[in-house]
Design an enzyme around this catalytic site. Structure first.
Site, PDB file in Angstrom:
ATOM      1  N   ARG A   1       0.836  -1.209   0.000  1.00 23.56           N
ATOM      2  CA  ARG A   1       0.000   0.000   0.000  1.00 23.56           C
ATOM      3  C   ARG A   1       0.867   1.253   0.000  1.00 23.56           C
ATOM      4  NH1 ARG A   1      -1.303   2.699   4.411  1.00 23.56           N
ATOM      5  NH2 ARG A   1      -1.296   0.883   5.771  1.00 23.56           N
TER       6      ARG A   1
ATOM      7  N   ASP B   1      -6.678  17.886 -15.847  1.00 21.26           N
ATOM      8  CA  ASP B   1      -7.008  16.507 -16.215  1.00 21.26           C
ATOM      9  C   ASP B   1      -6.627  16.344 -17.687  1.00 21.26           C
ATOM     10  OD1 ASP B   1      -8.208  14.131 -17.046  1.00 21.26           O
ATOM     11  OD2 ASP B   1      -9.895  14.363 -15.679  1.00 21.26           O
TER      12      ASP B   1
END
Length: 414
Positions: free
Chosen positions: A72, A196
């Site tokens: 993780r 984006d």
């Protein structure tokens, strides 16, 4: 616009025969992407990098940390993908996340309660939903504005946002926002400028070169390119911002899985080659749509009359392969058109090798209410194509057949 960068690897992003500090010839972004992670296996000298699926790693001793301890927090395979994406965008580093929306969410965590997020009024429906929900619960404030409207910059200055969110070209009308202008404003007022870049990919646009602080990707789309992985990425221009985004990615537990990272890295090796075919087909599709009477309007930055065409020529190195258009006859014509198509699957997402068609009002932007859709210009007759890499002649023939059937349906409605 530097068209050669899409065809032969020349241009500012491709290297020009200069040498690196090592004395070796400088490598273009094309070559670096194709060769990312090759020969990274010291154990068996595999050409392609291995997949590190282990969830945990040995400590040398209590309190003695190695580079990796828990997947993780860090993983070798994911790091290779992050390095390749950062290299494509020209950033100092990248974070790979579990989805495009988790990438959006960790960037939004840079905001504190009371701070303003300024987002485009026609942003992706998932972003609109997330930003609105977080604002409603007091995580931050949000204002949706038309970033392409006259005077938008000065109005934004008065609002004093902490984070400016840009989607260019926008989804689904492909509106073009001037990155350099908005990044300049962000620098003046101390805001973070986020772009984006999913719709164009780093092949066709380099937001960091125009002053953006962060670039977000849904790697599900063009970077992976095969519609078999869900993932996201955040690329930073500044190490401080990168560290903050990486901290939130780890704390929230939204890092991408190693196998997904491996597939994304595999997909990126063909990104430049795929982009050339995507765009060649898209231009043929635009031409076919523009000459058909049942099509009310075509949206694509390559068209001289497209809003922002001049800005696109300045800040993009390619036109992209997303094409939107409006059909006469509205929803009824849309249903006939979609039902006839053979080579365009009616499905969410975009950027894969296969061609897709989406109805934004009921699919990508269904989470927006009718008022928000109307403000964004999303008509019931609007369709969005993600043009794939099939034979262009087959795609055009398929569209022309479906358009003829849609025209028959539209005439019956009159």
């Amino acid at each position: 616009m530097n068209r050669e960068s899409l065809t032969n690897g020349s241009g500012p992003a491709a290297g020009d025969g200069r040498t690196e500090e090592s004395g070796r010839p400088a490598r273009s972004r094309v070559t670096r992407t194709v060769r990312a992670g090759l020969h990274a296996d010291p154990a068996h000298r595999a050409v392609m990098p291995p997949i590190h699926l282990s969830s945990n790693f040995h400590f040398e001793a209590p309190g003695v940390f190695g580079r990796y301890d828990y997947t993780r927090s860090g993983n070798p395979t994911r790091d290779l993908a992050a390095e390749a994406i950062a290299g494509l965008e020209g950033g100092c580093g990248a974070v790979v996340t579990s989805s495009g929306m988790s990438a959006v969410s960790v960037v939004a965590r840079l905001l504190s309660a009371g701070e303003l997020l300024l987002a485009p009024h026609d942003c992706y429906g998932g972003c609109h939903r997330l930003f609105s929900a977080e604002a409603a619960r007091g995580s931050y404030r949000v204002r949706f504005v038309d970033q392409t409207a006259p005077g938008a910059l000065e109005r934004a200055r008065a609002l004093g946002p902490r984070l400016i969110w840009i989607e260019t070209p926008s989804n689904p009308l492909l509106r073009i926002t001037d990155i350099a202008a908005w990044a300049g404003l962000a620098g003046e007022i101390g805001a973070i400028c986020v772009v984006d870049n999913t719709f164009l990919s780093p092949v066709n646009q380099q937001p960091l070169d125009h002053g953006a602080d962060l670039v977000v990707h849904s790697t599900t789309k063009f970077l992976n390119g095969h519609s078999d992985v869900v993932g996201g990425a955040v690329v930073a221009a500044d190490p401080g911002l990168l560290e903050e985004v990486a901290w939130w990615t780890n704390a929230a537990g939204v890092a991408g899985a190693p196998f997904d990272a491996y597939l994304t890295l595999r997909g990126m090796r063909t990104l430049h080659a795929r982009t050339r075919v995507h765009e060649e087909n898209a231009l043929a599709v635009v031409s076919a749509l523009a000459r058909h009477e049942v099509v009310r309007r075509v949206y694509h930055p390559s068209l001289p009359g497209h809003p922002g065409h001049g800005i696109a020529r300045r800040q993009q190195t390619g036109w992209g392969s997303l094409v939107s258009f409006e059909l006469r006859g509205g929803r009824e014509a849309v249903e006939v058109f979609a039902g006839v198509l053979e080579h365009f699957a009616l499905a969410e997402s975009l950027g894969g090798v296969e061609s897709l068609v989406a109805h934004p009002a009921t699919m990508t932007h269904a989470s927006m209410d009718e008022q928000a859709q109307a403000a964004a210009g999303i008509d019931k007759g609007l369709l969005r194509l993600s043009v794939g890499i099939e034979a262009g002649t087959d795609l055009v023939a398929d569209l022309e057949r479906a358009l003829s059937r849609a025209e028959e349906a539209a005439c019956q409605l009159v």
